[in-house]
Design a protein around this motif. Structure first.
Motif, PDB file in Angstrom:
ATOM      1  N   GLY A  71      23.260  38.409   2.806  1.00 30.78           N
ATOM      2  CA  GLY A  71      23.745  39.084   1.607  1.00 30.78           C
ATOM      3  C   GLY A  71      23.487  38.330   0.326  1.00 30.78           C
ATOM      4  N   LEU A  72      22.318  37.693   0.196  1.00 28.56           N
ATOM      5  CA  LEU A  72      22.018  36.894  -0.994  1.00 28.56           C
ATOM      6  C   LEU A  72      21.559  37.813  -2.125  1.00 28.56           C
ATOM      7  CD1 LEU A  72      22.057  33.831  -1.633  1.00 28.56           C
ATOM      8  CD2 LEU A  72      19.575  33.867  -1.372  1.00 28.56           C
ATOM      9  N   GLY A  73      22.218  37.691  -3.273  1.00 36.42           N
ATOM     10  CA  GLY A  73      21.884  38.526  -4.423  1.00 36.42           C
ATOM     11  C   GLY A  73      21.672  37.711  -5.672  1.00 36.42           C
ATOM     12  N   HIS A  74      21.057  38.315  -6.682  1.00 36.96           N
ATOM     13  CA  HIS A  74      20.795  37.630  -7.949  1.00 36.96           C
ATOM     14  C   HIS A  74      22.028  37.744  -8.840  1.00 36.96           C
ATOM     15  CE1 HIS A  74      18.933  36.166 -11.534  1.00 36.96           C
ATOM     16  NE2 HIS A  74      17.719  36.182 -11.034  1.00 36.96           N
ATOM     17  N   PRO A  75      22.649  36.618  -9.219  1.00 34.45           N
ATOM     18  CA  PRO A  75      23.899  36.672  -9.996  1.00 34.45           C
ATOM     19  C   PRO A  75      23.748  37.264 -11.382  1.00 34.45           C
ATOM     20  CG  PRO A  75      23.077  34.424  -9.850  1.00 34.45           C
ATOM     21  CD  PRO A  75      22.243  35.237  -8.918  1.00 34.45           C
ATOM     22  N   LEU A  76      22.540  37.254 -11.951  1.00 37.04           N
ATOM     23  CA  LEU A  76      22.363  37.772 -13.311  1.00 37.04           C
ATOM     24  C   LEU A  76      22.073  39.264 -13.340  1.00 37.04           C
ATOM     25  CD1 LEU A  76      20.335  34.858 -14.955  1.00 37.04           C
ATOM     26  CD2 LEU A  76      22.797  35.170 -14.753  1.00 37.04           C
ATOM     27  N   LEU A  77      22.005  39.894 -12.172  1.00 37.27           N
ATOM     28  CA  LEU A  77      21.871  41.346 -12.109  1.00 37.27           C
ATOM     29  C   LEU A  77      23.254  41.970 -11.999  1.00 37.27           C
ATOM     30  CD1 LEU A  77      18.853  41.780  -9.660  1.00 37.27           C
ATOM     31  CD2 LEU A  77      18.841  41.938 -12.156  1.00 37.27           C
ATOM     32  N   ALA A  78      23.452  43.087 -12.680  1.00 34.84           N
ATOM     33  CA  ALA A  78      24.747  43.767 -12.639  1.00 34.84           C
ATOM     34  C   ALA A  78      25.077  44.157 -11.209  1.00 34.84           C
ATOM     35  CB  ALA A  78      24.723  44.997 -13.539  1.00 34.84           C
ATOM     36  N   PRO A  79      26.327  43.971 -10.783  1.00 40.57           N
ATOM     37  CA  PRO A  79      26.690  44.267  -9.390  1.00 40.57           C
ATOM     38  C   PRO A  79      26.320  45.673  -8.947  1.00 40.57           C
ATOM     39  CG  PRO A  79      28.460  43.090 -10.490  1.00 40.57           C
ATOM     40  CD  PRO A  79      27.450  43.409 -11.543  1.00 40.57           C
ATOM     41  N   GLY A  80      26.394  46.631  -9.861  1.00 37.23           N
ATOM     42  CA  GLY A  80      26.084  48.006  -9.481  1.00 37.23           C
ATOM     43  C   GLY A  80      24.637  48.214  -9.079  1.00 37.23           C
ATOM     44  N   GLY A  81      23.732  47.389  -9.577  1.00 36.21           N
ATOM     45  CA  GLY A  81      22.320  47.534  -9.251  1.00 36.21           C
ATOM     46  C   GLY A  81      21.769  46.376  -8.447  1.00 36.21           C
ATOM     47  N   ARG A  82      22.658  45.502  -7.961  1.00 40.53           N
ATOM     48  CA  ARG A  82      22.231  44.317  -7.236  1.00 40.53           C
ATOM     49  C   ARG A  82      21.965  44.657  -5.771  1.00 40.53           C
ATOM     50  NH1 ARG A  82      26.752  40.638  -7.506  1.00 40.53           N
ATOM     51  NH2 ARG A  82      26.027  39.985  -9.576  1.00 40.53           N
ATOM     52  N   ILE A  83      20.765  44.354  -5.306  1.00 41.18           N
ATOM     53  CA  ILE A  83      20.398  44.536  -3.895  1.00 41.18           C
ATOM     54  C   ILE A  83      20.350  43.164  -3.243  1.00 41.18           C
ATOM     55  CG2 ILE A  83      18.686  45.434  -2.287  1.00 41.18           C
ATOM     56  CD1 ILE A  83      20.052  47.568  -3.977  1.00 41.18           C
ATOM     57  N   THR A  84      20.971  43.042  -2.079  1.00 41.76           N
ATOM     58  CA  THR A  84      21.003  41.757  -1.386  1.00 41.76           C
ATOM     59  C   THR A  84      20.058  41.763  -0.196  1.00 41.76           C
ATOM     60  OG1 THR A  84      22.816  42.406   0.077  1.00 41.76           O
ATOM     61  CG2 THR A  84      23.408  41.485  -2.060  1.00 41.76           C
ATOM     62  N   ASN A  85      19.688  40.572   0.228  1.00 42.00           N
ATOM     63  CA  ASN A  85      18.803  40.399   1.384  1.00 42.00           C
ATOM     64  C   ASN A  85      19.275  39.227   2.229  1.00 42.00           C
ATOM     65  OD1 ASN A  85      16.229  42.172   1.518  1.00 42.00           O
ATOM     66  ND2 ASN A  85      16.410  41.690  -0.668  1.00 42.00           N
ATOM     67  N   ASP A  86      18.935  39.272   3.487  1.00 38.25           N
ATOM     68  CA  ASP A  86      19.158  38.153   4.406  1.00 38.25           C
ATOM     69  C   ASP A  86      17.826  37.444   4.633  1.00 38.25           C
ATOM     70  OD1 ASP A  86      21.630  39.360   4.554  1.00 38.25           O
ATOM     71  OD2 ASP A  86      21.312  40.173   6.579  1.00 38.25           O
TER      72      ASP A  86
END
Length: 607
Positions: free
Chosen positions: A383-398
């Protein structure tokens, strides 16, 4: 723990109302204060005109009450201003929770173009990691936070940051109070350096036999004034002024130099004292030697007393009391007493200031998690996501990669998210090394997070990037040569036995023709693996995917795909998929921009 949104909302409402009430009270009492003051003056005039002694007695007796009333009235305004500041800070955090954080300082002055990752990972500047985290109010605290994000500290410091910021996380009101006290400080690192430099300056007040004159000269001056008023010939009284005048002239340049060195520190130290007093109540505790709050207030007062020199009538005070020289004598005594303590106080202040930023980050994002450090040669995350992207548009990956000579090769079409994924991995490793939490989440992209994800990594894994290399006209350097220099630095870092490197390379050797790019890229990848380097490489060169099939290969292929919907729209999922990319979008995008590409060419390209 209270929901951050609810806490800041309530804090903003409560303090905005408090500020309005207190300001209204202050305005009403201002008229009362004026009436009382006029009445007090009228009473004194009447009393003095009838009986001087009674008037003097009433004046002396009532003056403390009048002074207390003025201070009490001014304190109401101070409380109103602090409540307004606190409400504004809470409003700023509400904006930050909506992912609007551009009102915070981005620290662009810390950006180092040659740094291993600062430019490529958006560590400083507009919409940067520093701007996202920074809540500092002092220049030393600001520098300390920047150093952490640049990797300029050791593993032990990062561990202390992690523990201490978690202690403070549950006290957002304490953090807001700290920021309120330092809100209008407008500190500069030069003030901090000047203050530390002042500690090493030699004593400036008289220390030899002339020191006696500091005490004798004022007495002689008073005696001279008395002689000139009551004795004859009055001209002889001038002799008593000579010692004071001689001292003033002798130390004129020294006094001016010392005043110039300390002049900017008076108000600064007063705020530092208030911040340190609050820091002593820090959740988790803090150890300070001596009494820093009282000592710094004293130093601030002594420095402010030298400002009397700016008054055009100061010569009268100087001649009669040797004002400046006596203040310098007290400053020398303060410096001698607290020389060993002051650096520790300032270090504790800067540490606390930086910790407020880390604690606020933790409080605002309770869904983030702490990294897990391991001695295994691995970097893995869920579930790694980019912290500077808004949570609503943040896509996570393993993902999971062995750091002992393995490479992930990411292929994909334009805008599929390859560069963003590299930055996602890099920026979270930076957070981990700095002592902060990481943006590792769990749950599906559509459902709320139910439990934290993880980021497991080696401690102090050094991140190196090559993503945004540009030409340099000042050095007559082309973008291709600039990239080669960057790759050379990465190879040297990977080859060094003193550090473990994790590299992130985006479209390597993009400044040359496709044949040379492919040949050079293959050679570079093989060399990095031989040197037991590890990292992620994003590329459009699909032929590099054949490296995975070579005997004993340490290359793994991943792709970020794009789909074309029935209506012809491009659909991105920003997800990592095993294998080499099978979809492309460049020709479709060029056609949309008006480039006339035959339909059969587009169909052929997408087969």
């Amino acid at each position: 723990m209270q929901n951050p949104d609810n806490f800041y909302q309530q804090t903003s409402i409560d303090n905005a109302g408090k500020a309005k009430t207190l300001q209204s009270c202050y305005d009403r009492l201002a008229l009362v204060r004026l009436v009382v003051f006029i009445g007090w003056l009228a009473l004194l005039i009447v009393l003095f005109s009838n009986n001087f002694l009674i008037g003097l007695a009433v004046f002396v007796g009532s003056l403390p009450s009048v002074a207390y009333g003025v201070r009490w009235h001014l304190n109401i305004q101070k409380q109103a201003e602090e409540a307004a500041v606190l409400a504004g800070l809470a409003e700023g955090e509400l904006r930050a929770l909506e992912h609007d954080f551009e009102h915070f300082d981005g620290g662009a002055d810390f950006l180092e173009s040659a740094h291993p990752y600062a430019v490529d990972l958006d560590i400083f500047g507009r919409q940067s990691l520093f701007q996202f985290i920074n809540r500092t109010v002092t220049a030393p605290g600001r520098s300390r936070l920047a150093d952490a994000l640049l990797g300029y500290h050791d593993e032990g410091q990062a561990a202390r940051t992690r523990v201490q910021s978690k202690d403070m996380e549950a006290s957002p009101d304490w953090c807001l109070r700290f920021r309120t006290l330092g809100h209008d400080l407008n500190d500069e690192i030069g003030n901090f350096d000047r203050l530390l430099g002042w500690l090493d300056r030699p004593a400036v007040a008289p220390t030899d036999w002339t020191r006696v004159l500091l005490f004798i000269a004022p007495v002689l001056t008073l005696a001279s004034i008395a002689w000139m008023l009551f004795m004859t010939p009055w001209q002889l009284g001038v002799i008593g002024f000579l010692p004071a005048i001689w001292l003033i002239r002798k130390y004129q340049e020294v006094t001016a130099a010392e005043h110039a060195h300390t002049a900017a520190m008076g108000n600064l130290l007063k705020t530092y004292a208030a911040l340190l007093e609050h820091a002593e109540t820090r959740p988790g505790g803090i150890e300070l030697t001596g009494a820093p709050q009282r000592a710094l207030q004293r130093l601030s007062f002594l420095i402010s007393q030298l400002d009397v020199r700016y008054n055009p009538f100061s010569i009268l005070l100087e001649v009669s009391t040797l004002w400046s020289l006596n203040k310098l004598r007290r400053l020398d005594a303060w410096r001698e007493e607290h020389k060993a303590d002051l650096p520790g106080w300032l270090a504790a202040l800067s540490e606390t200031d930086a910790l407020v930023s880390w604690a606020t980050l933790r409080y605002n994002h309770p869904e983030w998690t702490d990294p897990v450090f391991t001695n295994e040669p691995i970097v893995e995350a869920t579930g790694l996501g980019h912290p500077l992207l808004a949570p609503g548009g943040r896509i996570t990956n393993d993902f999971s990669i062995n750091t002992d000579g393995h490479i992930h090769l990411i292929t994909g079409s334009n805008m599929a998210g390859k560069s963003t994924w590299l930055r996602t991995v890099g920026i979270n490793l930076v957070l981990a090394n700095a002592g902060g939490p990481v943006c590792a989440l769990s749950g599906s992209d559509e459902s709320p997070v139910t439990s934290p994800g993880i980021l497991r990594t080696r401690p102090n894994l050094q991140v190196w990037t090559s993503m945004r290399t540009q030409d340099d006209l000042s050095e007559s350097t082309s973008s291709f040569y600039a990239e080669l220099k960057r790759l050379k630095a990465i190879i040297e870092a990977v080859s060094s036995p003193d550090q473990e490197v994790f590299f992130l390379l985006d479209e390597i050797l993009k400044g040359t023709n496709s044949r040379d790019r492919h040949t050079g890229s293959r050679a570079l990848i093989r060399q990095l693996i031989r040197e037991r380097g590890a990292g992620i490489i994003a590329t459009h060169d699909l032929e590099l995917g054949a490296l995975e099939a070579e005997p004993g290969s340490h290359v793994e292929n991943y792709a970020m795909e794009v789909q074309v919907s029935a209506s012809g729209d491009l659909v991105f999922d920003y997800k990592l998929h095993p294998g080499v990319c099978q979809s492309f979008n460049a020709t479709a995008l060029m056609a949309r921009m008006g480039i006339d590409i035959p339909d059969e060419e587009i169909r052929l390209h997408h087969k």
